[in-house]
Design an enzyme around this catalytic site. Structure first.
Site, PDB file in Angstrom:
ATOM      1  N   ASP A  31      20.097  21.529  34.600  1.00 49.35           N
ATOM      2  CA  ASP A  31      19.659  20.384  35.415  1.00 49.35           C
ATOM      3  C   ASP A  31      18.461  19.728  34.712  1.00 49.35           C
ATOM      4  OD1 ASP A  31      19.956  19.842  38.822  1.00 49.35           O
ATOM      5  OD2 ASP A  31      18.401  18.823  37.672  1.00 49.35           O
ATOM      6  N   SER A 116      34.317  11.531  43.715  1.00 53.48           N
ATOM      7  CA  SER A 116      33.842  10.861  44.932  1.00 53.48           C
ATOM      8  C   SER A 116      34.931  10.007  45.560  1.00 53.48           C
ATOM      9  CB  SER A 116      32.665   9.963  44.539  1.00 53.48           C
ATOM     10  OG  SER A 116      32.352   9.098  45.591  1.00 53.48           O
ATOM     11  N   TYR A 140      29.102   3.196  39.079  1.00 53.43           N
ATOM     12  CA  TYR A 140      29.074   4.617  39.460  1.00 53.43           C
ATOM     13  C   TYR A 140      30.494   5.120  39.740  1.00 53.43           C
ATOM     14  CZ  TYR A 140      28.727   8.643  42.583  1.00 53.43           C
ATOM     15  OH  TYR A 140      28.911   9.868  43.184  1.00 53.43           O
ATOM     16  N   ILE A 198      17.052   0.980  60.224  1.00 55.14           N
ATOM     17  CA  ILE A 198      17.738  -0.276  59.889  1.00 55.14           C
ATOM     18  C   ILE A 198      19.230   0.010  59.767  1.00 55.14           C
ATOM     19  CG2 ILE A 198      17.956  -2.137  58.180  1.00 55.14           C
ATOM     20  CD1 ILE A 198      15.020  -1.513  57.411  1.00 55.14           C
ATOM     21  N   ARG A 263      26.067  -5.130  54.128  1.00 57.68           N
ATOM     22  CA  ARG A 263      25.778  -5.453  52.721  1.00 57.68           C
ATOM     23  C   ARG A 263      27.065  -5.733  51.943  1.00 57.68           C
ATOM     24  NH1 ARG A 263      21.532  -0.651  51.849  1.00 57.68           N
ATOM     25  NH2 ARG A 263      23.188   0.384  52.970  1.00 57.68           N
ATOM     26  N   GLU A 264      26.916  -6.628  50.977  1.00 55.26           N
ATOM     27  CA  GLU A 264      28.072  -6.977  50.147  1.00 55.26           C
ATOM     28  C   GLU A 264      28.568  -5.732  49.390  1.00 55.26           C
ATOM     29  OE1 GLU A 264      29.080 -10.186  46.792  1.00 55.26           O
ATOM     30  OE2 GLU A 264      27.274 -10.594  47.969  1.00 55.26           O
TER      31      GLU A 264
HETATM   32  P1  NAD Z   1      21.638  15.144  43.733  1.00 55.32           P
HETATM   33  O1  NAD Z   1      20.980  13.948  43.111  1.00 55.32           O
HETATM   34  O2  NAD Z   1      20.908  15.859  44.803  1.00 55.32           O
HETATM   35  O3  NAD Z   1      22.017  16.189  42.600  1.00 55.32           O
HETATM   36  C1  NAD Z   1      22.321  15.830  41.280  1.00 55.32           C
HETATM   37  C2  NAD Z   1      21.612  16.824  40.378  1.00 55.32           C
HETATM   38  O4  NAD Z   1      21.946  16.510  39.016  1.00 55.32           O
HETATM   39  C3  NAD Z   1      20.087  16.742  40.480  1.00 55.32           C
HETATM   40  O5  NAD Z   1      19.553  18.038  40.560  1.00 55.32           O
HETATM   41  C4  NAD Z   1      19.653  16.047  39.181  1.00 55.32           C
HETATM   42  O6  NAD Z   1      18.359  16.436  38.762  1.00 55.32           O
HETATM   43  C5  NAD Z   1      20.766  16.471  38.231  1.00 55.32           C
HETATM   44  N1  NAD Z   1      21.026  15.522  37.158  1.00 55.32           N
HETATM   45  C6  NAD Z   1      21.197  14.178  37.268  1.00 55.32           C
HETATM   46  N2  NAD Z   1      21.450  13.631  36.069  1.00 55.32           N
HETATM   47  C7  NAD Z   1      21.454  14.671  35.173  1.00 55.32           C
HETATM   48  C8  NAD Z   1      21.637  14.753  33.766  1.00 55.32           C
HETATM   49  N3  NAD Z   1      21.889  13.649  33.043  1.00 55.32           N
HETATM   50  N4  NAD Z   1      21.563  15.960  33.175  1.00 55.32           N
HETATM   51  C9  NAD Z   1      21.296  17.073  33.906  1.00 55.32           C
HETATM   52  N5  NAD Z   1      21.108  17.049  35.240  1.00 55.32           N
HETATM   53  C10 NAD Z   1      21.180  15.859  35.874  1.00 55.32           C
HETATM   54  O7  NAD Z   1      23.068  14.652  44.238  1.00 55.32           O
HETATM   55  P2  NAD Z   1      24.148  15.414  45.134  1.00 55.32           P
HETATM   56  O8  NAD Z   1      24.314  14.631  46.385  1.00 55.32           O
HETATM   57  O9  NAD Z   1      23.856  16.865  45.210  1.00 55.32           O
HETATM   58  O10 NAD Z   1      25.469  15.157  44.266  1.00 55.32           O
HETATM   59  C11 NAD Z   1      26.098  16.180  43.492  1.00 55.32           C
HETATM   60  C12 NAD Z   1      27.400  15.616  42.929  1.00 55.32           C
HETATM   61  O11 NAD Z   1      28.276  15.271  43.996  1.00 55.32           O
HETATM   62  C13 NAD Z   1      27.228  14.343  42.096  1.00 55.32           C
HETATM   63  O12 NAD Z   1      28.100  14.415  41.006  1.00 55.32           O
HETATM   64  C14 NAD Z   1      27.650  13.227  43.037  1.00 55.32           C
HETATM   65  O13 NAD Z   1      28.135  12.124  42.334  1.00 55.32           O
HETATM   66  C15 NAD Z   1      28.738  13.934  43.825  1.00 55.32           C
HETATM   67  N6  NAD Z   1      28.977  13.319  45.148  1.00 55.32           N
HETATM   68  C16 NAD Z   1      28.015  13.402  46.108  1.00 55.32           C
HETATM   69  C17 NAD Z   1      28.271  12.835  47.368  1.00 55.32           C
HETATM   70  C18 NAD Z   1      27.258  12.923  48.484  1.00 55.32           C
HETATM   71  O14 NAD Z   1      27.579  12.444  49.566  1.00 55.32           O
HETATM   72  N7  NAD Z   1      26.083  13.500  48.287  1.00 55.32           N
HETATM   73  C19 NAD Z   1      29.481  12.196  47.611  1.00 55.32           C
HETATM   74  C20 NAD Z   1      30.424  12.112  46.595  1.00 55.32           C
HETATM   75  C21 NAD Z   1      30.165  12.708  45.369  1.00 55.32           C
END
Ligand code: NAD
Length: 301
Positions: A31, A116, A140, A198, A263-264
């Site tokens: 991470d 996602s 994204y 909001i 929002r758009e």
């Molecule tokens: P989060 O931001 O809490 O966790 C992401 C983690 O990845 C963080 O600890 C961050 O420090 C680390 N990170 C980011 N970029 C990095 C990089 N380049 N190298 C190393 N580490 C990196 O987000 P989350 O909500 O826990 O999401 C986890 C995964 O689930 C993601 O891939 C996200 O796209 C996917 N996701 C989340 C949701 C949601 O509702 N939270 C929905 C759909 C998909």
């Protein structure tokens, strides 16, 4: 059994790591702490602070030799991706390819990817099943879709097994307000600061899935659902307006929201069909929204 979890210091990552440790698995976390929190990482997990796009990540694969890689690390902000498509692409696409390359080189048994619901775009029908057409509307979501294609080609050409899990709107304790689906944590922040929440529109619906259920789904995918794609969701729609009413009732407070226009680019309705995960991953989401919200609020307090 050793599992390398990218993004293991993040919101979903920390819950998943907790589950792995409970199941007596060895855990390695990678991470860069861009949004993750080092202090919350359990001491019993090995931790490496590094970007997934950094080529020297190979040293970690060579040293740790993980059996499984669960790839959760990502740049998770849709607005950031629209302003910085190159940075989004580096983290989310190049970073994924860097991991895939090392998985093949170091004989990883399976690669599990956090995709996602955003890959589907505006729904053509509900509930959205895994075969629903995909029309990503942000960089994204395009990065998630592109990574899925890379993963499938790595399976085809190099025999690397995978599961792709498309999460609905994940919520629960430890979520910050900036992620992909932070509406519940945004509302919680407003409610506890006693500032009016909001609402943009409010009639939109979302499918909220509790983070511990997502951690269970990720865990099931270690041994099930080989080379398949699954929605992880509750197959339930909740209006944003109703969500706020429910949350206000739970904390026994009365705040009038500020209503702004939708929002758009905001999707109107969302509900993901989870039948495939229920049958092939042998996964059952245990938390209703009511129960998950209660636990989230209790932890927040
Ligand atoms: P989060 O931001 O809490 O966790 C992401 C983690 O990845 C963080 O600890 C961050 O420090 C680390 N990170 C980011 N970029 C990095 C990089 N380049 N190298 C190393 N580490 C990196 O987000 P989350 O909500 O826990 O999401 C986890 C995964 O689930 C993601 O891939 C996200 O796209 C996917 N996701 C989340 C949701 C949601 O509702 N939270 C929905 C759909 C998909």
């Amino acid at each position: 059994m050793k599992v390398l979890v990218t993004g293991g210091a993040g919101f979903i990552g920390l819950h998943f790591v907790e589950k792995l440790l409970k199941e007596k698995m060895e855990v390695v976390i990678v991470d860069n702490l861009s949004s993750g929190i080092k202090e919350r990482v359990p001491k019993s997990a090995a931790f490496y602070e590094i970007d997934i796009e950094n080529l020297s990540i190979e040293n970690i694969f060579a040293f740790e030799k993980p059996d499984y890689v669960v790839h959760l690390a990502a740049q998770v902000s849709v607005p950031f991706s629209m302003k910085n498509p190159y940075a989004d692409c580096l983290a989310n696409i190049a970073g994924t390819v860097n991991l895939l390359q090392n998985c093949v080189k170091y004989n990883v048994k399976k690669f599990i990817f956090a995709s996602s619901a955003a890959v589907y775009g505006e729904p053509a029908y509900l509930p959205i099943d895994e075969d629903h057409p995909q029309h990503p509307i942000s960089f994204y979501s395009l990065s998630k879709q592109t990574s899925e294609h890379y993963i499938k080609l790595y399976t085809k050409h190099f025999g690397l097994d995978h599961s792709i899990l498309r999460f609905a709107n994940v919520y629960g304790p430890g979520q910050n307000a900036h992620g992909e689906a932070g509406v519940i944590s945004i509302f919680l922040n407003s409610i506890f600061a006693q500032t009016p929440p909001i609402i943009y529109g409010g009639e939109q619906t979302r499918d909220f899935v509790y983070v511990k259920d997502v951690a269970d789904g990720l865990f099931s995918s270690l041994h099930n659902g080989r080379n398949c794609t699954f929605n992880l969701s509750t197959n339930t729609e909740t209006k944003i307006n109703e969500l706020l009413i429910l949350m206000l009732k739970k904390v026994n407070t009365n705040l009038n929201p500020v209503i702004k226009p939708q929002r758009e680019g905001d999707i109107g309705q969302s509900r993901l069909d989870n039948t495939k995960a229920l049958t092939e991953l042998q996964w059952i989401p245990k938390y209703t929204l009511d129960r998950g919200l209660q636990e989230t609020i209790d932890m927040y307090q």
